[in-house]
Design a protein around this motif. Structure first.
Motif, short mmCIF file in Angstrom:
data_model
loop_
_atom_site.label_atom_id
_atom_site.label_comp_id
_atom_site.label_asym_id
_atom_site.label_seq_id
_atom_site.Cartn_x
_atom_site.Cartn_y
_atom_site.Cartn_z
N LEU A 279 -49.73 27.74 -9.19
CA LEU A 279 -48.72 26.81 -8.70
C LEU A 279 -49.20 25.37 -8.72
O LEU A 279 -48.38 24.43 -8.72
N LEU A 280 -50.53 25.16 -8.74
CA LEU A 280 -51.05 23.80 -8.72
C LEU A 280 -51.03 23.12 -10.10
O LEU A 280 -50.91 21.90 -10.18
N GLU A 281 -51.15 23.89 -11.17
CA GLU A 281 -51.25 23.26 -12.49
C GLU A 281 -50.06 22.36 -12.83
O GLU A 281 -50.26 21.22 -13.26
N PRO A 282 -48.81 22.81 -12.64
CA PRO A 282 -47.71 21.90 -12.96
C PRO A 282 -47.63 20.69 -12.03
O PRO A 282 -46.93 19.72 -12.32
N LEU A 283 -48.36 20.74 -10.92
CA LEU A 283 -48.37 19.63 -9.96
C LEU A 283 -49.58 18.73 -10.14
O LEU A 283 -49.78 17.81 -9.35
N ARG A 284 -50.37 18.93 -11.16
CA ARG A 284 -51.67 18.25 -11.29
C ARG A 284 -51.58 16.73 -11.27
O ARG A 284 -52.51 16.06 -10.85
N HIS A 285 -50.45 16.17 -11.68
CA HIS A 285 -50.32 14.71 -11.69
C HIS A 285 -49.54 14.18 -10.48
O HIS A 285 -49.35 12.97 -10.34
N ARG A 286 -49.13 15.07 -9.60
CA ARG A 286 -48.37 14.67 -8.42
C ARG A 286 -49.32 14.11 -7.36
O ARG A 286 -50.44 14.58 -7.18
N ILE A 287 -48.86 13.10 -6.65
CA ILE A 287 -49.61 12.54 -5.52
C ILE A 287 -49.68 13.62 -4.44
O ILE A 287 -48.66 14.18 -4.04
N ALA A 288 -50.88 13.93 -3.97
CA ALA A 288 -51.10 15.05 -3.07
C ALA A 288 -50.33 14.92 -1.76
O ALA A 288 -49.91 15.91 -1.18
N GLY A 289 -50.13 13.71 -1.30
CA GLY A 289 -49.39 13.50 -0.07
C GLY A 289 -47.92 13.87 -0.18
O GLY A 289 -47.23 13.97 0.83
N ARG A 290 -47.44 14.08 -1.40
CA ARG A 290 -46.04 14.46 -1.62
C ARG A 290 -45.87 15.97 -1.80
O ARG A 290 -44.78 16.43 -2.12
N LEU A 291 -46.94 16.72 -1.62
CA LEU A 291 -46.86 18.17 -1.73
C LEU A 291 -46.33 18.77 -0.42
O LEU A 291 -46.46 18.17 0.64
N SER A 292 -45.79 19.97 -0.52
CA SER A 292 -45.37 20.69 0.69
C SER A 292 -46.63 21.12 1.46
O SER A 292 -47.75 21.06 0.93
N GLY A 293 -46.44 21.58 2.68
CA GLY A 293 -47.57 22.04 3.49
C GLY A 293 -48.34 23.17 2.80
O GLY A 293 -49.57 23.20 2.80
N GLY A 294 -47.61 24.13 2.23
CA GLY A 294 -48.25 25.24 1.54
C GLY A 294 -49.01 24.79 0.30
O GLY A 294 -50.11 25.27 0.02
N GLU A 295 -48.42 23.87 -0.44
CA GLU A 295 -49.10 23.34 -1.63
C GLU A 295 -50.36 22.57 -1.22
O GLU A 295 -51.40 22.68 -1.88
N GLN A 296 -50.27 21.82 -0.13
CA GLN A 296 -51.45 21.11 0.36
C GLN A 296 -52.54 22.09 0.79
O GLN A 296 -53.72 21.85 0.55
N GLN A 297 -52.16 23.19 1.42
CA GLN A 297 -53.14 24.18 1.84
C GLN A 297 -53.83 24.80 0.63
O GLN A 297 -55.04 24.97 0.61
N MET A 298 -53.05 25.13 -0.41
CA MET A 298 -53.64 25.66 -1.63
C MET A 298 -54.59 24.64 -2.25
O MET A 298 -55.69 24.99 -2.71
N LEU A 299 -54.18 23.38 -2.25
CA LEU A 299 -55.03 22.33 -2.80
C LEU A 299 -56.32 22.20 -2.00
O LEU A 299 -57.40 22.05 -2.57
N ALA A 300 -56.23 22.26 -0.68
CA ALA A 300 -57.43 22.15 0.15
C ALA A 300 -58.40 23.29 -0.14
O ALA A 300 -59.62 23.08 -0.24
N ILE A 301 -57.89 24.50 -0.31
CA ILE A 301 -58.75 25.64 -0.64
C ILE A 301 -59.34 25.45 -2.03
O ILE A 301 -60.55 25.63 -2.23
N ALA A 302 -58.50 25.08 -2.99
CA ALA A 302 -58.97 24.89 -4.36
C ALA A 302 -60.03 23.79 -4.44
O ALA A 302 -61.05 23.94 -5.13
N ARG A 303 -59.80 22.69 -3.74
CA ARG A 303 -60.77 21.59 -3.75
C ARG A 303 -62.11 22.05 -3.18
O ARG A 303 -63.17 21.72 -3.71
#
Length: 174
Positions: A63-87
């Motif tokens: 789910l993160l790959e199509p969002l790779r160029h999106r500003i992280a602050g504009r992600l949903s809470g779930g997307e931010q959680q996935m990003l935090a784990i991935a980072r």
């Protein structure tokens, strides 16, 4: 951690020793893109491991790959959680510690985070979860420790916890 006492160490030394931490409030870099967040977290593991690349993160977190160029602050809470784990995984930790990974997320996103954590566990990763949502943990964990008022009151396998009606009723309200 890996035979080394880390209490009292500076946070960056603990991270270099192999602890990857996903905080309760995610703490992503909101003004940077998803991919920038991943690059910021990238480092070799404590023994030079380099298992987590951006490509592998996108394979595990599609789910993160199509969002790779999106500003992280504009992600949903779930997307931010996935990003935090991935980072955090980009730092190739020996142990991944997650603080309340399901907090404030929609049930469908909690389910997806659970699937991702099961997948990580399947790779042999060591994952420690501090979580109040026992239903979330029961399908993920192999062992459980129940803490009440700062004291460990019970520790066992998940199977033993499921079978212990007294502990479940007293502390877990299951």
């Amino acid at each position: 951690l890996r035979g080394q006492v880390v209490s009292g160490m500076r946070p960056h030394h603990i991270a270099r020793a192999g602890l990857g931490f996903v905080p309760e409030d995610r703490q992503i870099f909101p003004e940077h893109t998803v991919e920038d967040n991943l690059v910021i977290g990238q480092k070799k593991g404590p023994d030079g491991e380099d298992e987590w690349s951006i490509r592998r993160v996108y394979d595990v977190f599609p789910l993160l790959e199509p969002l790779r160029h999106r500003i992280a602050g504009r992600l949903s809470g779930g997307e931010q959680q996935m990003l935090a784990i991935a980072r955090t995984l980009m730092g190739n930790p020996a142990l991944l510690l997650l603080d309340e990974p399901s907090e404030g997320l929609a049930p469908i996103i909690v389910q997806r985070i659970g699937e991702l954590l099961r997948q990580l566990r399947g790779t042999g990763a060591t994952v420690l979860i501090a979580e109040q949502n026992m239903h979330f943990c029961l399908g993920l964990a192999s062992h459980a420790t129940v803490i009440d008022k700062g004291q460990i009151v019970y520790t066992s396998s998940i199977e033993e916890l499921k079978a212990n009606d007294n502990i479940r009723q007293r502390y877990l309200a299951l």
